[in-house]
Each structure stands twice: as structure tokens, then as C-alpha cells.
Design a protein around this motif. Structure first.
Motif, short mmCIF file in Angstrom:
data_model
loop_
_atom_site.label_atom_id
_atom_site.label_comp_id
_atom_site.label_asym_id
_atom_site.label_seq_id
_atom_site.Cartn_x
_atom_site.Cartn_y
_atom_site.Cartn_z
N ILE A 284 -9.92 -16.69 -7.20
CA ILE A 284 -9.04 -16.77 -8.43
C ILE A 284 -7.86 -15.71 -8.59
N GLY A 285 -8.09 -14.52 -8.58
CA GLY A 285 -7.21 -13.38 -8.57
C GLY A 285 -6.09 -13.69 -7.34
N GLY A 286 -6.54 -14.08 -6.24
CA GLY A 286 -5.63 -14.23 -5.05
C GLY A 286 -4.54 -15.36 -5.23
N ILE A 287 -5.00 -16.38 -6.24
CA ILE A 287 -3.75 -17.37 -6.64
C ILE A 287 -3.05 -16.78 -7.70
N ILE A 288 -3.72 -16.17 -8.92
CA ILE A 288 -2.86 -15.84 -10.07
C ILE A 288 -2.05 -14.80 -9.89
N VAL A 289 -2.34 -13.58 -8.96
CA VAL A 289 -1.72 -12.55 -9.09
C VAL A 289 -0.45 -13.05 -8.22
N PRO A 290 -0.53 -13.47 -7.12
CA PRO A 290 0.63 -13.96 -6.06
C PRO A 290 1.63 -14.80 -6.97
N VAL A 291 1.02 -15.75 -7.74
CA VAL A 291 1.94 -16.45 -8.61
C VAL A 291 2.84 -15.98 -9.65
N VAL A 292 2.10 -14.88 -10.37
CA VAL A 292 2.84 -14.13 -11.19
C VAL A 292 3.81 -13.22 -10.65
N PHE A 293 3.46 -12.53 -9.57
CA PHE A 293 4.37 -11.69 -9.11
C PHE A 293 5.50 -12.32 -8.46
#
Length: 299
Positions: A84-93
Motif C-alpha cells: 500500500i505504501g509502495g504505491i501511495i508514496v511514489p504516486v504522491v512524490f
């Protein structure tokens, strides 16, 4: 069949280049599959594959142990939040980095966040142990706000979250590159039309950018499901200790302790085989979902 033969005839050079990799995979991945029969034996190294056959006794023994169920839950918990974090964080960044107009600054940021991805957990584990120790930089910083000290690697309650956050930090640079590449494929005319209609940057992002890269987000999420039982052996093995086994022990480390450290080869193989079967099912399911919802096909 004819189309396949035509493709092979047209691209035969690429297939020739694949031969060394295929040979290596066959030798190191397929031939060792014969060793799975150990899971159905009471394996004795002196007898080899002629050890007594016990059927499903090893699987029954594994599933009857309460700590094995906890190990499965730990694996799903850690791997699930890492996905989950590996998708959300790259998208936001990637969205934030896309707003940087100075090319040199953007390249510096990309290099900084991408660098940890190339470092082994053997190296990063030593760094993290120093940073997250009770006298480390992190606790020294938290003490300025009268917080802590926190035992990041020695407290079962915080260990799992430490593994989740550190893995996301290490690998999100790779995901950011993928989503930045997806952002470059968006038609600039859409933004020009939005500006004419009076849309600000936030509305442009919400109504144009995110919907445009949503197929890639869905695809990356679905393909990540195949790693739901891979919570990162290298990371956890180099950072955990017996005091955090209750929340930090995953299937891979459990197999390692049983099969290598305790020499319970049959039981360790049974656990590994169970994980491999579930992982194969998850991979097939993820490819089906990728084809169904994102139009991605391997063949």
C-alpha cells in the motif's frame, strides 16, 4: 500458431539472447524442484532422497503450531502495508516532483531518492541499527521534543512499523521513476484546455493528472499482489532478534530457522512449499486481474 511462428521468425535474435538466462533459470530454479519431495519425507542427510516417506505429516505438524499462524499474519501485515505504501508514496512524490520546473533540481531529487534502491539490506541494516538505536540519531532528535527513547528494533509493537516504513523509504524511488514516466505521456493539450477554463494546479492534478495515470497505478497495485507473501527476508533477517519474533517473524525467516539453523529440513521444506503454492496462486490471480482491469497481458 502461424502468428506465433511469424513473431519468432521476425524476432529470433532476441530469443537467442534469452538462452543464457533461460539455461541459468532452468539449472538453479527448476532442477532443484525435485528436492520438494523432502517435504513428504522424514529427511535424513545420510540417506538422502531415500529417507522414509511420511506423506503429509510434516504439513500437519506445521499447521498445528500456533506460532506458524502468527508468522503468516506477520507476513501478510508487513507485506500488505509495504504494498500500500509502495504505491501511495511514489504516486504522491512523483506528483510533487513533476511540479518542479528546474530540471537540474529535479534530477538531484530523483538521484537522492533512487540511490537507496541500489543498496543491499546488509549495508542498510548496519546503518539503520546505528540510527535507530536508543542512543542513535533518531532518538537523539526525538529527545528534543521530550519523546522517547523508542526501541525501534527491540519493541515488538514498533518493529513491524519500522520494517514497513524503512522498506517503503528504500524502494519508493523506483516507483517514482515509473510514475514520472507515466506523467510524461499525458497530452499537454489537456492542461492548456484546463487553464483556459480557469482550472488551478490542484484541479488540474485532480481531474487530469491522476485520472491519466490511474491505469498505471491500478496495474502496479495488481502486480504487487504477487508479493503479498514476500515481506523481505534480507531486511528482516538483518534487523530482527528473538525478542521481536512474535511480530517480526515472517514465513521466510521461519523457514530459515527451521531448515538451516535447527536442521529440520523436512518441516522447513513443507513450509516453503506451502508458501510457494500460495504465492503462485497470487501471481496468477494478479496477472488475471491485470488483464481484466488494466489490459496488461504477458503474452
Amino acid at each position: 500458431m502461424q502468428s506465433l511462428l511469424f513473431t519468432l521468425r521476425k524476432q529470433w535474435q532476441y530469443h537467442v539472447l534469452l538462452i543464457p538466462a533461460v539455461v541459468l533459470i532452468f539449472i538453479f530454479n527448476y532442477i532443484p524442484l525435485y528436492g520438494l519431495i523432502i517435504a513428504f519425507q522424514r529427511y535424513n542427510p545420510s540417506m538422502g532422497f531415500q529417507s522414509p516417506w511420511v506423506g503429509l505429516d510434516n504439513f500437519t505438524r506445521v499447521f498445528s503450531q500456533p506460532n506458524f499462524v502468527q508468522t503468516i499474519w506477520n507476513t501478510l501485515f508487513i507485506a500488505g502495508f509495504q504494498i500500500i505504501g509502495g504505491i501511495i508514496v511514489p504516486v504522491v512524490f512523483s506528483l510533487l516532483l513533476n511540479e518542479v520546473r528546474k530540471v537540474s533540481a529535479k534530477r538531484v531529487f530523483q538521484t537522492i531518492i533512487y540511490l537507496p534502491y541500489f543498496l543491499s539490506w546488509v549495508i542498510l541494516a548496519g546503518v539503520m541499527i546505528d540510527i535507530l538505536s536508543r542512543e542513535g540519531i533518531m532518538n537523539t532528535f526525538l529527545s528534543l521534543f521530550n519523546i522517547g527513547p523508542i526501541s525501534f528494533l527491540g519493541d515488538p509493537k514498533t518493529f513491524r512499523w519500522t520494517m514497513i516504513v524503512s522498506e517503503i523509504w528504500k524502494s519508493f524511488g523506483f516507483g517514482t521513476v515509473i510514475f514520472l514516466a507515466a506523467l510524461t505521456s499525458i497530452d499537454p493539450g489537456l492542461y492548456e484546455s484546463a487553464i483556459v477554463d480557469g482550472a488551478k494546479r490542484w484541479k488540474q492534478t485532480w481531474y487530469i493528472t491522476i485520472p491519466s495515470i490511474m491505469p498505471i497505478i491500478v496495474l502496479m497495485t495488481i502486480l504487487s499482489l504477487g508479493n503479498l507473501l514476500n515481506a523481505g527476508f534480507d531486511q528482516i533477517y538483518n534487523l530482527y532478534s528473538p525478542i521481536v519474533y512474535s511480530t517480526g517473524d515472517i514465513i521466510d525467516t521461519y523457514v530459515y530457522r527451521l531448515g538451516i539453523q535447527q536442521a529440520q529440513y523436512s518441516v522447513g521444506t513443507a513450509v516453503g512449499m506451502f508458501k510457494a503454492l500460495i504465492a503462485a496462486f497470487m501471481i496468477l490471480t494478479s496477472y488475471y486481474l491485470a488483464d481484466r482491469f488494466a489490459g496488461y497481458r504477458v503474452l
